[in-house]
Scaffold this active site. Structure first.
Site, PDB file in Angstrom:
ATOM      1  N   ASP A 122       0.848  -1.195   0.000  1.00 13.48           N
ATOM      2  CA  ASP A 122       0.000   0.000   0.000  1.00 13.48           C
ATOM      3  C   ASP A 122       0.878   1.238   0.000  1.00 13.48           C
ATOM      4  OD1 ASP A 122      -2.365   1.431   0.036  1.00 13.48           O
ATOM      5  OD2 ASP A 122      -2.550   1.389   2.216  1.00 13.48           O
ATOM      6  N   TYR A 124       1.173   5.679  -0.369  1.00 13.78           N
ATOM      7  CA  TYR A 124       0.659   6.829   0.403  1.00 13.78           C
ATOM      8  C   TYR A 124       0.887   8.039  -0.502  1.00 13.78           C
ATOM      9  CZ  TYR A 124       0.387   9.599   4.839  1.00 13.78           C
ATOM     10  OH  TYR A 124       0.044  10.450   5.866  1.00 13.78           O
ATOM     11  N   HIS A 129      -3.940  13.992   0.848  1.00 11.47           N
ATOM     12  CA  HIS A 129      -4.177  13.099   1.992  1.00 11.47           C
ATOM     13  C   HIS A 129      -3.016  13.179   2.981  1.00 11.47           C
ATOM     14  CE1 HIS A 129      -5.336   9.608   4.337  1.00 11.47           C
ATOM     15  NE2 HIS A 129      -4.167   9.048   4.093  1.00 11.47           N
ATOM     16  N   ARG A 138       0.523  16.059  13.322  1.00  4.64           N
ATOM     17  CA  ARG A 138       1.867  16.548  13.641  1.00  4.64           C
ATOM     18  C   ARG A 138       1.875  18.064  13.666  1.00  4.64           C
ATOM     19  NH1 ARG A 138       3.181  12.190  10.318  1.00  4.64           N
ATOM     20  NH2 ARG A 138       3.351  13.637   8.591  1.00  4.64           N
ATOM     21  N   GLU A 195     -10.736   3.815   3.475  1.00  4.79           N
ATOM     22  CA  GLU A 195      -9.820   4.642   2.696  1.00  4.79           C
ATOM     23  C   GLU A 195     -10.134   4.385   1.230  1.00  4.79           C
ATOM     24  OE1 GLU A 195      -5.745   3.992   3.987  1.00  4.79           O
ATOM     25  OE2 GLU A 195      -5.970   5.510   5.559  1.00  4.79           O
ATOM     26  N   GLU A 197      -9.265   4.062  -2.277  1.00  5.60           N
ATOM     27  CA  GLU A 197      -8.025   3.838  -3.023  1.00  5.60           C
ATOM     28  C   GLU A 197      -8.342   3.106  -4.314  1.00  5.60           C
ATOM     29  OE1 GLU A 197      -4.688   2.317  -0.835  1.00  5.60           O
ATOM     30  OE2 GLU A 197      -5.366   3.176   1.075  1.00  5.60           O
ATOM     31  N   GLN A 236      -4.443   2.366  15.070  1.00  7.38           N
ATOM     32  CA  GLN A 236      -3.341   2.908  14.255  1.00  7.38           C
ATOM     33  C   GLN A 236      -2.528   3.958  15.024  1.00  7.38           C
ATOM     34  OE1 GLN A 236      -4.810   4.623  10.590  1.00  7.38           O
ATOM     35  NE2 GLN A 236      -2.780   5.139   9.810  1.00  7.38           N
ATOM     36  N   LYS A 249      -4.663  -2.055  10.022  1.00  9.19           N
ATOM     37  CA  LYS A 249      -4.995  -2.181   8.600  1.00  9.19           C
ATOM     38  C   LYS A 249      -5.242  -3.624   8.192  1.00  9.19           C
ATOM     39  CE  LYS A 249      -3.861   2.137   7.389  1.00  9.19           C
ATOM     40  NZ  LYS A 249      -4.647   3.024   6.533  1.00  9.19           N
ATOM     41  N   THR A 345      -4.793   6.503   0.053  1.00 13.17           N
ATOM     42  CA  THR A 345      -6.056   7.253   0.052  1.00 13.17           C
ATOM     43  C   THR A 345      -6.021   8.378  -0.973  1.00 13.17           C
ATOM     44  OG1 THR A 345      -6.187   6.776   2.387  1.00 13.17           O
ATOM     45  CG2 THR A 345      -7.665   8.476   1.560  1.00 13.17           C
TER      46      THR A 345
HETATM   47 CA    CA Z   1      -4.077   3.066   2.873  1.00 11.59          CA
END
Ligand code: CA
Length: 411
Positions: A122, A124, A129, A138, A195, A197, A236, A249, A345
């Protein structure tokens, strides 16, 4: 292109599409089919009529519980099989016109997981996103980590729990850290999320030590599916540092049953976002490598109508599939037929184009109104999440159907 089959003009499965899947009809073994309109074309049955005789391959690949053996024949066969079917469906004197039994109603068959998935990765790769998540968890001023614009960040996921549309999944349990506690609890996740995708299926093996360039990469992609990477945000949050997602996940991911070939998507290629700073040479590429694919997410609470919660597009992806393959193989890691790679995502810039509840409800601070007095921050027990996707250009429509999954209470 004119076909003698009656197809609704809004059908995802037009004569331009012809995606591959694995189905079973009453009392029959699983086999390979092509979707056309609201029908499934039985490839084993039409092979027996001799339509593929000009190609030299074993027709037994069509009687299988996965597409792996068929895909392993290589594009020199699989692309031609699709072209032959397309020609037969446009030829009014085709042998198929006098053999209606080769067509089955989609409503009369069961669809199965179309591939035996060896490995699942997967990525990112949506900048919107990754920026939203970095902003939330953060620092809004430094939302992206320093590596993000230099490589397509990814992790190795779990292949065993990938299910096909229509299969139910269960709310996971796990360790969560509540409020300001210093010690975790073990409990049902209260923040189950989808998510949005897209996944792509690897269509050609490499050997250990081989690398694949961005120029060669399309030759290694068989086709694409809709992909829901189910996520438990509370699990998570506690587990992901320092090695990334794990049990948050791996409890389930779901995919649509029809694999739309890269060839069918060719007319919908488009230029992606400008990559600044310039990427390292092995990630450089030429031409349009993104695809204009409209994506929609719906939530259907128990006994309610479905309600749209997101409208996004695959063209927003910062990193394209060719770069993802080049990066994945850049260290000599081999890839195999049936491997699944997911995009990450897919969020756009607009708040209604975000690809997860985490972003849509901004970590639960802005519940979504689903009508009838129903609101959602995350996914509740017995909610069904539906994702659909399609490309459109003039009269040409190529769609993915849907991935539809119900979240049941913890087992
Ligand atoms: Ca994902």
């Amino acid at each position: 292109m004119n076909t003698w089959i009656k197809i609704d003009k809004n059908s995802d499965f037009s004569i331009y599409n012809l995606p591959f899947g694995v189905f079973s009809a009453k009392l029959k073994t699983k086999r390979v089919g092509i979707a056309i309109g609201n029908m499934v074309l039985d490839l084993e049955a039409i092979g027996a009529l001799g339509v593929f005789d000009e190609l030299n391959f074993n027709k037994k690949v069509f009687v299988s519980d996965s597409l792996n053996d068929f895909i392993s024949l290589g594009k020199q066969i699989t692309v031609k099989v699709r072209e032959i079917v397309q020609n037969e469906l446009c030829d009014k004197s085709s042998i198929l016109t006098s053999n209606p039994y080769v067509f089955l109603k989609q409503s009369d068959v069961n669809m199965h997981l179309p591939i035996r998935i060896g490995d699942y990765t997967d990525f990112y790769s949506s900048i919107e996103h990754a920026t939203n998540i970095g902003t939330m968890f953060r620092d809004p001023k430094n939302a992206l980590l320093p590596n993000w614009k230099h490589l397509p960040v990814g992790y190795h996921g779990r292949a065993s729990s990938i299910v096909v549309s229509g299969e139910n999944i269960y709310r996971p349990k796990g360790q969560v850290l509540l409020n300001d506690n210093t010690k975790p609890e073990f409990q049902k996740s209260s923040r189950v999320d989808f998510e949005l995708e897209m996944g792509f299926v690897i269509g050609k093996n490499t050997n250990l030590g081989d690398t694949v360039s961005t120029k060669e990469a399309e030759d290694f992609i068989f086709g694409k599916v809709l992909f829901n990477d189910w996520s438990a945000r509370d699990i998570q949050k506690w587990e992901y540092v320092p090695l990334g997602p794990f049990l948050a996940k791996s409890f389930a991911s779901s995919i649509s049953p029809w694999i739309v070939t890269l060839e069918a998507l060719e007319p919908f290629k488009t230029i992606g976002p400008i990559q600044d700073p310039k990427v390292l040479p092995y990630l450089g590429f030429e031409g349009a490598k993104n695809y204009d694919i409209n994506l929609e997410v719906f939530i259907q609470p128990e006994k309610q109508n479905e309600k749209t919660v997101s409208l996004s597009n695959f063209k927003f992806m910062y990193w394209n599939m060719c770069q993802q393959i080049a990066h994945h193989t850049s260290n000599g890691c081999n890839i195999n037929v049936g491997d699944m790679m997911a995009s990450g995502t897919i969020s756009g810039k607009d708040t209604n184009s975000y690809g997860s509840m985490l972003e849509l409800s901004w970590a639960g601070s802005k519940p979504l109104d689903l009508g009838n007095g129903i609101t959602r921050k995350f996914i509740e027990d017995n909610d069904t999440v539906i994702m659909r996707g399609y490309c459109e250009k003039g009269d040409v429509r190529v769609g993915f159907g849907e991935v539809k999954t119900k979240l049941l209470k913890t087992r």
